[in-house]
Design an enzyme around this catalytic site. Structure first.
Site, PDB file in Angstrom:
ATOM      1  N   LYS A 208      -9.581 -15.212  -5.963  1.00 34.20           N
ATOM      2  CA  LYS A 208     -10.903 -14.159  -5.705  1.00 34.20           C
ATOM      3  C   LYS A 208     -11.850 -14.816  -4.930  1.00 34.20           C
ATOM      4  CE  LYS A 208     -14.568 -11.596  -5.817  1.00 34.20           C
ATOM      5  NZ  LYS A 208     -14.480 -10.532  -5.176  1.00 34.20           N
ATOM      6  N   ASN A 212     -12.980 -13.559  -0.831  1.00 36.10           N
ATOM      7  CA  ASN A 212     -14.376 -13.421  -0.199  1.00 36.10           C
ATOM      8  C   ASN A 212     -14.419 -14.321   0.927  1.00 36.10           C
ATOM      9  OD1 ASN A 212     -15.121 -11.517  -1.840  1.00 36.10           O
ATOM     10  ND2 ASN A 212     -16.747 -12.664  -2.973  1.00 36.10           N
ATOM     11  N   CYS A 264     -22.775 -12.012  -2.665  1.00 33.41           N
ATOM     12  CA  CYS A 264     -21.431 -12.666  -2.987  1.00 33.41           C
ATOM     13  C   CYS A 264     -21.150 -13.518  -1.863  1.00 33.41           C
ATOM     14  CB  CYS A 264     -20.637 -11.273  -2.983  1.00 33.41           C
ATOM     15  SG  CYS A 264     -20.905 -10.499  -4.502  1.00 33.41           S
TER      16      CYS A 264
HETATM   17  C1  UDX Z   1     -18.231  -8.028  -0.979  1.00 28.24           C
HETATM   18  C2  UDX Z   1     -16.430  -7.941  -0.962  1.00 28.24           C
HETATM   19  O1  UDX Z   1     -16.505  -6.907   0.188  1.00 28.24           O
HETATM   20  C3  UDX Z   1     -16.146  -7.445  -2.268  1.00 28.24           C
HETATM   21  O2  UDX Z   1     -14.735  -7.374  -2.225  1.00 28.24           O
HETATM   22  C4  UDX Z   1     -16.466  -8.451  -3.230  1.00 28.24           C
HETATM   23  O3  UDX Z   1     -15.981  -8.188  -4.394  1.00 28.24           O
HETATM   24  C5  UDX Z   1     -17.946  -8.661  -3.396  1.00 28.24           C
HETATM   25  O4  UDX Z   1     -18.543  -9.166  -1.956  1.00 28.24           O
HETATM   26  P1  UDX Z   1     -20.120  -6.740  -0.789  1.00 28.24           P
HETATM   27  O5  UDX Z   1     -20.965  -7.855  -0.380  1.00 28.24           O
HETATM   28  O6  UDX Z   1     -20.658  -5.844  -1.580  1.00 28.24           O
HETATM   29  O7  UDX Z   1     -18.889  -6.667  -1.143  1.00 28.24           O
HETATM   30  O8  UDX Z   1     -20.402  -5.968   0.520  1.00 28.24           O
HETATM   31  P2  UDX Z   1     -19.428  -5.939   2.036  1.00 28.24           P
HETATM   32  O9  UDX Z   1     -19.066  -4.640   2.328  1.00 28.24           O
HETATM   33  O10 UDX Z   1     -18.227  -6.930   1.835  1.00 28.24           O
HETATM   34  O11 UDX Z   1     -20.431  -6.458   3.028  1.00 28.24           O
HETATM   35  C6  UDX Z   1     -20.879  -7.805   2.906  1.00 28.24           C
HETATM   36  C7  UDX Z   1     -21.766  -8.417   4.172  1.00 28.24           C
HETATM   37  O12 UDX Z   1     -21.213  -8.305   5.515  1.00 28.24           O
HETATM   38  C8  UDX Z   1     -22.977  -7.199   4.277  1.00 28.24           C
HETATM   39  O13 UDX Z   1     -24.234  -8.012   4.851  1.00 28.24           O
HETATM   40  C9  UDX Z   1     -22.340  -6.614   5.531  1.00 28.24           C
HETATM   41  O14 UDX Z   1     -23.431  -5.929   6.656  1.00 28.24           O
HETATM   42  C10 UDX Z   1     -21.733  -7.736   6.551  1.00 28.24           C
HETATM   43  N1  UDX Z   1     -20.606  -7.189   7.309  1.00 28.24           N
HETATM   44  C11 UDX Z   1     -19.553  -6.295   6.768  1.00 28.24           C
HETATM   45  C12 UDX Z   1     -20.642  -7.580   8.676  1.00 28.24           C
HETATM   46  O15 UDX Z   1     -21.762  -8.285   9.100  1.00 28.24           O
HETATM   47  N2  UDX Z   1     -19.592  -7.269   9.443  1.00 28.24           N
HETATM   48  C13 UDX Z   1     -18.434  -6.558   9.283  1.00 28.24           C
HETATM   49  O16 UDX Z   1     -17.656  -6.067   9.948  1.00 28.24           O
HETATM   50  C14 UDX Z   1     -18.306  -6.256   7.634  1.00 28.24           C
END
Ligand code: UDX
Length: 437
Positions: A208, A212, A264
């Site tokens: 996990k 991440n 996360c």
């Molecule tokens: C994440 C993981 O995707 C998920 O699998 C895990 O269980 C929990 O953490 P989450 O934090 O809800 O999920 O959102 P996510 O869509 O992963 O985006 C995380 C951050 O990365 C956001 O701030 C988003 O804006 C940023 N991001 C995402 C980027 O800056 N660039 C990208 O290309 C994708």
């Protein structure tokens, strides 16, 4: 099956509603009385598309209920999920006090065979501590209480879909009994051919963090490329397209911008790095991922200073305050990190977000919030796109430009097209792409 879920936050509440929708009888437990009473009235304590409807549907079907007392929920349960928060301590270690208390609560009220499942993200090796806590509470049930790991892979804003159409279900178990119970629990999804991966517990816990950390690494990698593109005149969006067209890389998570936030990635990177250190392995790459992420906010602030010179007498409008679209969650949001930096430098900061206004305001009281994007831009010397909400794509740019003091847009999520911004008379600073100044 009878299931109890300890913790009704972003992971726990989604787990409650989706397991109930699979046909199980679920009781959600939370020590926060206000959360439980709002849930009993059918109100979700946070925004997550589709979740509140699913909770109400399952409550009406009699498969889902909520209580403050584990003593009421645990007796007779076959599976008990630990879905409590594991925030970062000052030194980066995951704070597992809530995990220990949940494990002890469940053990104390257990009445027979039971599988205690870690769903919260925990460092590899936590299950051993959970097992010791259980033995300490109930040595009489030592042989009938089992521990398993079933990490969540939920993205906020897509959590219900990620639960009911998972890329994979991961179960780390220590006994055939636990493995059998978890297969039974997820049978409705396995029958739909969703992948079900079984490992030992340590492997599941570590996998996990590995997932991440890798996703965060991918984002920081593309943000480092954005810094190089800004210095070379290349276009990071085009670079990402070229990279993503390689099946081994894939196009997702290569959007340069303000970087990652949320509850996360930031804490998991820290916890994973601490685990590596404890295991005697030096893993500085993880520190670099966090450093580059912080740099993304600095680079955006530099563009604002470049456009406005002194900030003391300027108004900066922030479009988007949540850490990502389709959520009201502002925890470790880069938008709020930027807001704090701007306020510290004396700027007047106004923000708008379709869902996260209230949470942003309680995090930063001196942040002014506007009722919509147009009011937010009114009189601003600079408009900064901080969260790529879909609704911002259709804004009337002429109306925005006419209402601003200076027609300056800093695009922290490369939401807009540079050509159309230039054509609309803006001084436009994208991320990792040539600016139109
Ligand atoms: C994440 C993981 O995707 C998920 O699998 C895990 O269980 C929990 O953490 P989450 O934090 O809800 O999920 O959102 P996510 O869509 O992963 O985006 C995380 C951050 O990365 C956001 O701030 C988003 O804006 C940023 N991001 C995402 C980027 O800056 N660039 C990208 O290309 C994708």
């Amino acid at each position: 099956m009878k299931v109890v879920v300890i913790g009704t936050g972003h992971v726990g509440l989604v787990t409650c509603a989706t397991l109930a929708s699979l046909g199980h009888e679920v009781v959600g437990v939370d020590s926060d009385e206000s959360k439980i009473s709002s849930l009993q009235n059918g109100l979700a304590p946070f925004f997550e598309p589709g979740l509140e409807d699913l909770v109400n549907e399952q409550m009406k079907a009699g498969r889902l209920s909520f209580t403050k007392e584990a003593a009421q929920a645990v007796p007779g349960a076959e599976v008990a999920f630990i879905c409590v928060g594991t925030p970062a301590r000052a030194d980066g270690e995951a704070n597992l006090i809530a995990v220990e208390q949940a494990a002890r609560d469940i053990a104390r009220h257990a009445t027979g065979s039971l599988v205690i499942v870690e769903k919260s993200t925990v460092p590899a090796g936590t299950a051993n501590r959970v097992r010791r806590a259980i033995l300490h509470e109930r040595s009489d049930l030592a042989s009938s209480i089992h521990v398993a790991s079933n990490p969540e892979f939920l993205r906020e804003g897509k959590a219900v879909d990620d639960s009911l159409r998972p890329d994979r279900i991961l179960v780390g178990a220590e006994s055939d009994f636990a493995r059998e119970k978890m297969r039974q629990l997820y049978e409705p999804l396995v029958d739909q051919d969703f992948p079900f991966i079984e490992t030992d517990i340590q492997t599941a816990e570590l996998a996990k963090h590995a997932c991440n950390a890798f996703l965060a690494l991918k984002i920081s990698y593309v943000n480092a490329l954005a810094r190089m593109c800004e210095r070379s005149g290349a276009d990071v969006k085009a670079v990402a397209t070229v990279m993503g067209s390689d099946a081994r890389i894939g196009p997702q998570f290569l959007q340069a911008g303000l970087g990652y936030g949320g509850y996360c990635f930031p804490k998991d990177i820290l916890a994973f790095e601490r685990l590596a250190t404890r295991l005697g392995y030096s893993f500085p790459l993880l520190q670099e991922v966090a450093r580059i992420n912080g740099e993304a906010v600095d680079a955006t602030l530099d563009k604002i200073r470049d456009a406005l010179w002194n900030l003391e007498d300027k108004t900066v409008a922030l479009l988007g305050l949540a850490f990502k679209p389709d959520t009201d969650d502002v925890r470790l949001s880069p938008a709020l990190a930027l807001a704090r930096r701007l306020l510290d430098e004396g700027a007047h900061v106004v923000g708008f977000d379709p869902e996260a206004q209230a949470n942003a305001k309680s995090e930063i009281p001196e942040l002014e919030v506007a009722p919509d994007a147009y009011e937010c831009a009114q009189g601003a010397h600079c408009l900064v796109v901080c969260t790529d909400w879909d609704e911002f794509r259709d804004l009337d740019l002429n109306r925005i430009r006419e209402s601003m003091n200076y027609p300056v847009v800093v695009d922290g999520r490369n939401l807009f097209d540079p050509e159309s911004m230039r054509a609309n008379g803006f001084t436009y600073y994208p991320t990792g792409r040539p600016a139109a100044v």
